[in-house]
Design a protein around this motif. Structure first.
Motif, mmCIF file in Angstrom:
data_model
loop_
_atom_site.group_PDB
_atom_site.id
_atom_site.type_symbol
_atom_site.label_atom_id
_atom_site.label_comp_id
_atom_site.label_asym_id
_atom_site.label_seq_id
_atom_site.Cartn_x
_atom_site.Cartn_y
_atom_site.Cartn_z
ATOM 1 N N SER A 90 1.708 6.699 -7.005
ATOM 2 C CA SER A 90 0.683 7.607 -7.519
ATOM 3 C C SER A 90 0.979 9.053 -7.149
ATOM 4 C CB SER A 90 -0.690 7.195 -7.021
ATOM 5 O OG SER A 90 -0.752 7.319 -5.613
ATOM 6 N N GLU A 91 1.526 9.308 -5.957
ATOM 7 C CA GLU A 91 1.793 10.686 -5.530
ATOM 8 C C GLU A 91 3.036 11.274 -6.189
ATOM 9 O OE1 GLU A 91 2.073 10.610 -1.292
ATOM 10 O OE2 GLU A 91 -0.068 10.261 -1.004
ATOM 11 N N SER A 101 0.828 -1.214 0.000
ATOM 12 C CA SER A 101 0.000 0.000 0.000
ATOM 13 C C SER A 101 0.858 1.259 0.000
ATOM 14 C CB SER A 101 -0.933 -0.009 1.209
ATOM 15 O OG SER A 101 -0.180 0.002 2.412
ATOM 16 N N GLU A 115 2.320 1.683 -3.538
ATOM 17 C CA GLU A 115 1.289 2.145 -4.471
ATOM 18 C C GLU A 115 0.987 3.634 -4.248
ATOM 19 O OE1 GLU A 115 -3.333 1.117 -5.613
ATOM 20 O OE2 GLU A 115 -2.147 -0.339 -4.485
ATOM 21 N N ARG A 116 0.910 4.042 -3.004
ATOM 22 C CA ARG A 116 0.643 5.442 -2.687
ATOM 23 C C ARG A 116 1.763 6.343 -3.187
ATOM 24 N NH1 ARG A 116 2.347 8.206 1.527
ATOM 25 N NH2 ARG A 116 2.823 6.336 2.733
ATOM 26 N N GLU A 122 -6.599 0.289 -22.460
ATOM 27 C CA GLU A 122 -5.196 0.682 -22.630
ATOM 28 C C GLU A 122 -4.250 -0.513 -22.508
ATOM 29 O OE1 GLU A 122 -5.341 5.204 -20.819
ATOM 30 O OE2 GLU A 122 -4.820 3.558 -19.509
ATOM 31 N N GLU A 126 3.240 9.976 -10.263
ATOM 32 C CA GLU A 126 1.986 10.145 -10.999
ATOM 33 C C GLU A 126 1.641 8.914 -11.843
ATOM 34 O OE1 GLU A 126 2.272 13.824 -13.157
ATOM 35 O OE2 GLU A 126 2.585 14.991 -11.337
ATOM 36 N N MET A 127 1.850 7.762 -11.241
ATOM 37 C CA MET A 127 1.512 6.510 -11.911
ATOM 38 C C MET A 127 0.078 6.140 -11.561
ATOM 39 S SD MET A 127 5.010 4.346 -11.242
ATOM 40 C CE MET A 127 4.666 3.035 -12.366
ATOM 41 N N ARG A 128 -0.556 5.362 -12.445
ATOM 42 C CA ARG A 128 -1.906 4.907 -12.204
ATOM 43 C C ARG A 128 -2.089 3.556 -12.862
ATOM 44 N NH1 ARG A 128 -4.595 5.225 -16.804
ATOM 45 N NH2 ARG A 128 -3.935 6.707 -18.375
ATOM 46 N N LEU A 129 -3.124 2.872 -12.484
ATOM 47 C CA LEU A 129 -3.446 1.599 -13.122
ATOM 48 C C LEU A 129 -4.041 1.896 -14.495
ATOM 49 C CD1 LEU A 129 -5.059 -0.453 -10.215
ATOM 50 C CD2 LEU A 129 -2.863 -0.847 -11.315
ATOM 51 N N PRO A 130 -3.644 1.156 -15.524
ATOM 52 C CA PRO A 130 -4.192 1.421 -16.858
ATOM 53 C C PRO A 130 -5.641 0.952 -16.960
ATOM 54 C CG PRO A 130 -2.703 -0.451 -16.924
ATOM 55 C CD PRO A 130 -2.625 0.115 -15.539
ATOM 56 N N ALA A 131 -6.368 1.630 -17.812
ATOM 57 C CA ALA A 131 -7.752 1.215 -18.081
ATOM 58 C C ALA A 131 -7.726 -0.047 -18.934
ATOM 59 C CB ALA A 131 -8.505 2.327 -18.817
#
Length: 107
Positions: free
Chosen positions: A89-90, A82, A85-86, A101, A93-98
């Motif tokens: 993203s912070e 966790s 992952e935090r 995508e 600026e990574m995120r899970l792909p849709a």
């Protein structure tokens, strides 16, 4: 009679000063006892020194074991999924792909 003596008798003890065999044996035994007593004293001293050194090393081992446990706990806290992952993203600026995508590459 002084002229008739051979070389070995010139260095011999006079009869009245010649030590008896029992006296020589007692002297040798006394020296052996003193030597054994000194050896016991030296061995006891070395044993005490080494025991003190052993206790110091055991204390150091316990301190290192405690520190190792704390480091393992710290590592677990820093590497929790966790947290990673935090931070991703912070900071990155990574995120899970849709779903649209995501591409599957086959050989």
């Amino acid at each position: 009679m002084a002229q008739g003596r051979d070389a070995t008798s010139a260095f011999a003890w006079p009869l009245r000063l010649r030590p008896s065999l029992a006296l020589v044996a007692n002297g040798v035994l006394l020296l052996a006892c003193l030597g054994a007593a000194l050896a016991v004293i030296a061995t006891s001293h070395l044993t005490r020194e080494e025991y003190a050194r052993l206790q110091a090393l055991e204390r150091e081992q316990q301190q290192l074991q405690t520190e190792w446990g704390q480091l393992l706990l710290e590592e677990g806290a820093w590497s929790s999924p966790s947290r990673i992952e935090r931070l991703a993203s912070e900071r990155l600026e990574m995120r899970l792909p849709a779903i649209d995508e995501v591409e599957v590459v086959r050989p």
